[in-house]
Design a protein around this motif. Structure first.
Motif, mmCIF file in Angstrom:
data_model
loop_
_atom_site.group_PDB
_atom_site.id
_atom_site.type_symbol
_atom_site.label_atom_id
_atom_site.label_comp_id
_atom_site.label_asym_id
_atom_site.label_seq_id
_atom_site.Cartn_x
_atom_site.Cartn_y
_atom_site.Cartn_z
ATOM 1 N N GLY A 293 2.670 8.717 11.002
ATOM 2 C CA GLY A 293 3.515 7.892 11.252
ATOM 3 C C GLY A 293 3.975 7.168 10.096
ATOM 4 O O GLY A 293 4.928 6.037 10.933
ATOM 5 N N THR A 294 3.354 6.940 9.013
ATOM 6 C CA THR A 294 3.281 5.577 8.358
ATOM 7 C C THR A 294 2.907 6.260 6.919
ATOM 8 O O THR A 294 2.486 7.719 6.887
ATOM 9 N N PRO A 295 3.461 6.016 5.897
ATOM 10 C CA PRO A 295 3.158 7.027 4.239
ATOM 11 C C PRO A 295 1.748 6.856 4.489
ATOM 12 O O PRO A 295 1.330 7.966 4.015
ATOM 13 N N LEU A 296 1.036 6.152 4.968
ATOM 14 C CA LEU A 296 -0.155 5.991 4.608
ATOM 15 C C LEU A 296 -1.145 6.494 5.492
ATOM 16 O O LEU A 296 -1.707 7.447 5.133
ATOM 17 N N GLY A 297 -0.214 6.891 7.166
ATOM 18 C CA GLY A 297 -0.942 8.153 7.596
ATOM 19 C C GLY A 297 -0.515 8.971 7.230
ATOM 20 O O GLY A 297 -1.397 9.867 8.170
ATOM 21 N N GLU A 298 0.360 9.314 7.079
ATOM 22 C CA GLU A 298 0.832 10.996 6.884
ATOM 23 C C GLU A 298 -0.461 11.726 6.132
ATOM 24 O O GLU A 298 -0.734 12.597 6.038
ATOM 25 N N ILE A 299 -0.787 10.450 5.238
ATOM 26 C CA ILE A 299 -1.793 11.477 3.674
ATOM 27 C C ILE A 299 -3.014 11.068 4.528
ATOM 28 O O ILE A 299 -3.706 12.357 4.656
ATOM 29 N N LEU A 300 -3.518 10.259 5.507
ATOM 30 C CA LEU A 300 -4.885 10.314 5.881
ATOM 31 C C LEU A 300 -4.926 11.488 7.280
ATOM 32 O O LEU A 300 -5.654 12.032 7.281
ATOM 33 N N ARG A 301 -3.292 11.924 7.422
ATOM 34 C CA ARG A 301 -3.148 13.086 8.841
ATOM 35 C C ARG A 301 -3.774 13.903 7.409
ATOM 36 O O ARG A 301 -4.158 15.017 8.341
#
Length: 231
Positions: A44-52
């Protein structure tokens, strides 16, 4: 009546079919005049996609997994979901905190209490207005996954006992909060499921000051995947 925002989440086992319906729900709400943010978790966010990517594909300790889920969720909530709701937008999210209660709390047997502590800390008492829980027996979910996925992530590769615990945790969440949850029997055909979804969405729209547009007048949603993983 003044129009107001609404936070809708979709939940269910991988293979329950919820992602099949997300484009249709998006189209249905937008035709009713809703300003909609459609998003997913984890991500849902640039950081969140990395964590995903880390969460779905890298092995890690259960506590690390749970904390990373909530790190992604905090970023998502603070920078996208909460500002959208405060600005009057509706939010449609493919998975949210109920998934952590189900997958980490239930499937991985962490228990509900650590998840609840993190939920309270991150969300401070705010959460979805309506949760659509797409429910199918485990056998159905596994069969659908085997037909539709070329590559599985590390959650999808878990054994049957993991998914039974996950499903039971979802049902416990729904039983504890029947005013928020709508349990959808996702074994049925697409048309029957969408007829039920249409009634739920019409109820939400009317309660928030919108004049609903009949789903019968809406064109079929384009095929394809939603912002979330096809589940």
């Amino acid at each position: 009546m003044t129009r107001s925002a609404c936070f809708i989440t979709l939940e269910g086992l991988d293979g329950a079919g919820k992602s099949t319906h997300i484009p249709w729900i998006e189209e249905r709400l937008r035709r009713a005049g809703v300003d909609l943010l459609s998003t997913r978790e984890p991500g849902g966010t640039p950081l969140g996609e990395i964590l995903r990517e880390l969460l779905l594909h890298r092995p890690m300790d259960l506590r690390t997994e749970t904390l990373l889920m909530f790190a992604a969720r905090n970023e998502h909530w603070r920078t996208r979901i909460l500002p959208a709701l405060e600005g009057g937008q509706w939010v449609l999210c493919d998975r949210y905190t109920d998934a952590s209660f189900a997958y980490q709390g239930g499937g991985r047997s962490l228990g509900a209490e650590p998840v609840r502590i993190l939920e309270d800390w991150v969300q401070q008492g705010r959460g979805p207005d309506c949760t659509l829980l797409f429910d199918v027996p485990l056998e159905t979910a596994r069969e659908r996954l085997s037909q539709g996925r070329a590559h599985s992530d590390r959650f999808e590769r878990e054994d049957a006992a993991f998914f039974e615990r996950t499903r039971q945790a979802y049902h416990a969440r729904a039983a504890a909060d029947p005013g928020r949850f709508r349990v959808i029997d996702a074994r049925r055909g697409i048309a029957e499921i969408r007829a039920e979804l249409d009634g739920i969405l019409e109820e939400l729209l009317r309660a928030r000051g919108y004049a609903p547009v009949s789903a019968a007048s809406a064109p079929p949603a384009a095929s394809g995947t939603s912002p979330g993983s096809p589940a």
